[in-house]
Design a protein around this motif. Structure first.
Motif, PDB file in Angstrom:
ATOM      1  N   SER A 160       0.823  -1.210   0.000  1.00 53.57           N
ATOM      2  CA  SER A 160       0.000   0.000   0.000  1.00 53.57           C
ATOM      3  C   SER A 160       0.857   1.259   0.000  1.00 53.57           C
ATOM      4  O   SER A 160       0.516   2.263  -0.614  1.00 53.57           O
ATOM      5  CB  SER A 160      -0.920   0.009   1.231  1.00 53.57           C
ATOM      6  N   ALA A 161       2.003   1.172   0.698  1.00 49.45           N
ATOM      7  CA  ALA A 161       2.907   2.327   0.731  1.00 49.45           C
ATOM      8  C   ALA A 161       3.447   2.637  -0.665  1.00 49.45           C
ATOM      9  O   ALA A 161       3.658   3.798  -1.018  1.00 49.45           O
ATOM     10  CB  ALA A 161       4.070   2.059   1.681  1.00 49.45           C
ATOM     11  N   VAL A 162       3.649   1.594  -1.463  1.00 52.47           N
ATOM     12  CA  VAL A 162       4.191   1.771  -2.813  1.00 52.47           C
ATOM     13  C   VAL A 162       3.111   2.179  -3.803  1.00 52.47           C
ATOM     14  O   VAL A 162       3.292   3.105  -4.608  1.00 52.47           O
ATOM     15  CB  VAL A 162       4.883   0.473  -3.294  1.00 52.47           C
ATOM     16  N   THR A 163       1.966   1.497  -3.740  1.00 50.01           N
ATOM     17  CA  THR A 163       0.922   1.714  -4.753  1.00 50.01           C
ATOM     18  C   THR A 163      -0.120   2.755  -4.361  1.00 50.01           C
ATOM     19  O   THR A 163      -0.864   3.226  -5.221  1.00 50.01           O
ATOM     20  CB  THR A 163       0.181   0.395  -5.030  1.00 50.01           C
ATOM     21  N   ALA A 164      -0.184   3.091  -3.055  1.00 48.02           N
ATOM     22  CA  ALA A 164      -1.233   3.996  -2.538  1.00 48.02           C
ATOM     23  C   ALA A 164      -2.618   3.454  -2.846  1.00 48.02           C
ATOM     24  O   ALA A 164      -3.567   4.210  -3.059  1.00 48.02           O
ATOM     25  CB  ALA A 164      -1.058   5.403  -3.103  1.00 48.02           C
ATOM     26  N   GLY A 165      -2.745   2.112  -2.848  1.00 50.31           N
ATOM     27  CA  GLY A 165      -4.033   1.496  -3.142  1.00 50.31           C
ATOM     28  C   GLY A 165      -5.116   1.850  -2.143  1.00 50.31           C
ATOM     29  O   GLY A 165      -6.310   1.759  -2.460  1.00 50.31           O
ATOM     30  N   PHE A 166      -4.726   2.243  -0.943  1.00 52.44           N
ATOM     31  CA  PHE A 166      -5.706   2.605   0.085  1.00 52.44           C
ATOM     32  C   PHE A 166      -6.564   3.794  -0.330  1.00 52.44           C
ATOM     33  O   PHE A 166      -7.670   3.983   0.174  1.00 52.44           O
ATOM     34  CB  PHE A 166      -4.993   2.925   1.408  1.00 52.44           C
ATOM     35  N   MET A 167      -6.070   4.596  -1.282  1.00 55.20           N
ATOM     36  CA  MET A 167      -6.820   5.774  -1.710  1.00 55.20           C
ATOM     37  C   MET A 167      -8.094   5.415  -2.472  1.00 55.20           C
ATOM     38  O   MET A 167      -8.988   6.245  -2.621  1.00 55.20           O
ATOM     39  CB  MET A 167      -5.936   6.687  -2.562  1.00 55.20           C
ATOM     40  N   ARG A 168      -8.181   4.175  -2.947  1.00 55.09           N
ATOM     41  CA  ARG A 168      -9.402   3.743  -3.625  1.00 55.09           C
ATOM     42  C   ARG A 168     -10.590   3.720  -2.667  1.00 55.09           C
ATOM     43  O   ARG A 168     -11.744   3.718  -3.113  1.00 55.09           O
ATOM     44  CB  ARG A 168      -9.222   2.346  -4.224  1.00 55.09           C
ATOM     45  N   HIS A 169     -10.291   3.681  -1.386  1.00 58.88           N
ATOM     46  CA  HIS A 169     -11.340   3.552  -0.380  1.00 58.88           C
ATOM     47  C   HIS A 169     -11.483   4.801   0.479  1.00 58.88           C
ATOM     48  O   HIS A 169     -12.081   4.778   1.549  1.00 58.88           O
ATOM     49  CB  HIS A 169     -11.051   2.336   0.493  1.00 58.88           C
ATOM     50  N   ILE A 170     -10.882   5.892  -0.001  1.00 56.57           N
ATOM     51  CA  ILE A 170     -10.978   7.184   0.672  1.00 56.57           C
ATOM     52  C   ILE A 170     -11.805   8.123  -0.205  1.00 56.57           C
ATOM     53  O   ILE A 170     -11.624   8.181  -1.422  1.00 56.57           O
ATOM     54  CB  ILE A 170      -9.574   7.788   0.903  1.00 56.57           C
ATOM     55  N   SER A 171     -12.702   8.857   0.424  1.00 52.77           N
ATOM     56  CA  SER A 171     -13.537   9.804  -0.311  1.00 52.77           C
ATOM     57  C   SER A 171     -12.688  10.831  -1.054  1.00 52.77           C
ATOM     58  O   SER A 171     -11.625  11.252  -0.570  1.00 52.77           O
ATOM     59  CB  SER A 171     -14.481  10.511   0.663  1.00 52.77           C
ATOM     60  N   SER A 172     -13.144  11.230  -2.219  1.00 55.72           N
ATOM     61  CA  SER A 172     -12.414  12.217  -3.031  1.00 55.72           C
ATOM     62  C   SER A 172     -12.367  13.589  -2.358  1.00 55.72           C
ATOM     63  O   SER A 172     -11.591  14.455  -2.767  1.00 55.72           O
ATOM     64  CB  SER A 172     -13.073  12.349  -4.409  1.00 55.72           C
TER      65      SER A 172
END
Length: 266
Positions: A160-172
């Motif tokens: 997640s630190a590399v891809t920032a995939g967690f942002m898919r689940h954060i409101s814009s």
């Protein structure tokens, strides 16, 4: 009328916020105080909160939020509400959720004991708890599974630190700095998770509870890294900031085991 699943979701949000506050205080103490001030990890943060006016009330509320967060993670492990599936990768993620649930239940228990003024509350009890588990049938196996779960969680945190995939689940509508705060925090958390997970595997293998390290001890074990230690400590503080942000902007699915739920990251 608010149903039970919605209550758990709100408790999970409170849990995210409490987790954030714990990491902010822990990172701050690691950067500014001595080794003994972070030896117990979350317990040290709770003692800081307990010292403020109305501290015990704050800690009881924090414990409730952590229980809600733990139940939410348990739902992910048991009911697969995050839809990780049954592949080896999905199973590893779900074991990670189970480990996270156990850790946050322990944190909630610690918060309640400190709030109630229990004798010895807030002291590092990792070795004692591990020793108790080892006395149960298949205790070594259970500790080993939790250790594997933490190592799996560490791998997901690093990715997640590399891809920032967690942002898919954060409101814009989240603050613009959320992404980089999250990346730094996930990277730092991956490091300490590896240390804790490895200590649990060593405990399961050798059957010696003194092999276990708490969050605070894991941080202290990095002090010899010099600048690296300060980078990790700052990253943990930033993870706390990220958790507080996500308490408001995280997209959280209904914890009830229904169809069509959206997945979220660790």
């Amino acid at each position: 009328m608010v149903d039970k699943s919605e209550k758990v979701v709100w408790l999970a949000r409170v849990g995210f916020a409490v987790r954030g506050l714990v990491y902010v205080l822990l990172g701050y103490l690691a950067l500014t105080a001595g080794k003994a001030d972070v030896d117990d990890g979350a317990g040290d943060s709770f003692r800081v909160l307990n010292a403020i006016p109305g501290g015990p009330v704050v800690l009881y509320l924090a414990a409730a939020g952590l229980v809600g967060y733990a139940l939410y993670r348990l739902s992910g492990a048991v009911f697969d509400i995050e839809r990780k599936g049954t592949s080896w990768k999905g199973r590893a993620a779900r074991i990670g959720y189970l480990a996270s649930s156990v850790i946050h239940l322990v944190m909630a228990w610690t918060a309640m004991r400190i709030a109630s003024g229990a004798r010895g509350a807030g002291k590092d009890s990792s070795s004692g708890m591990a020793g108790s588990v080892l006395n149960f049938p298949f205790g070594e196996t259970l500790l080993g599974l939790i250790g594997v779960g933490l190592l799996a969680a560490a791998a997901f945190q690093a990715r997640s630190a590399v891809t920032a995939g967690f942002m898919r689940h954060i409101s814009s509508s989240a603050p613009i700095f959320t992404c980089w705060t999250g990346r730094a925090g996930h990277a730092a958390r991956a490091v300490v998770m590896v240390l804790i997970g490895w200590s649990l595997l060593r405990t399961a293998w050798f059957g010696q509870s003194n092999e276990v390290v708490s969050l605070g001890k894991a941080i202290n074990n990095l002090r010899d890294m010099g600048a690296g230690f300060h980078v990790v400590a700052a990253g943990l503080l930033l993870f706390g900031v990220f958790s507080i942000i996500t308490a408001r902007y995280r997209v959280i699915p209904d914890p009830a085991p229904t169809k069509g739920l959206r997945a979220i990251s660790i």
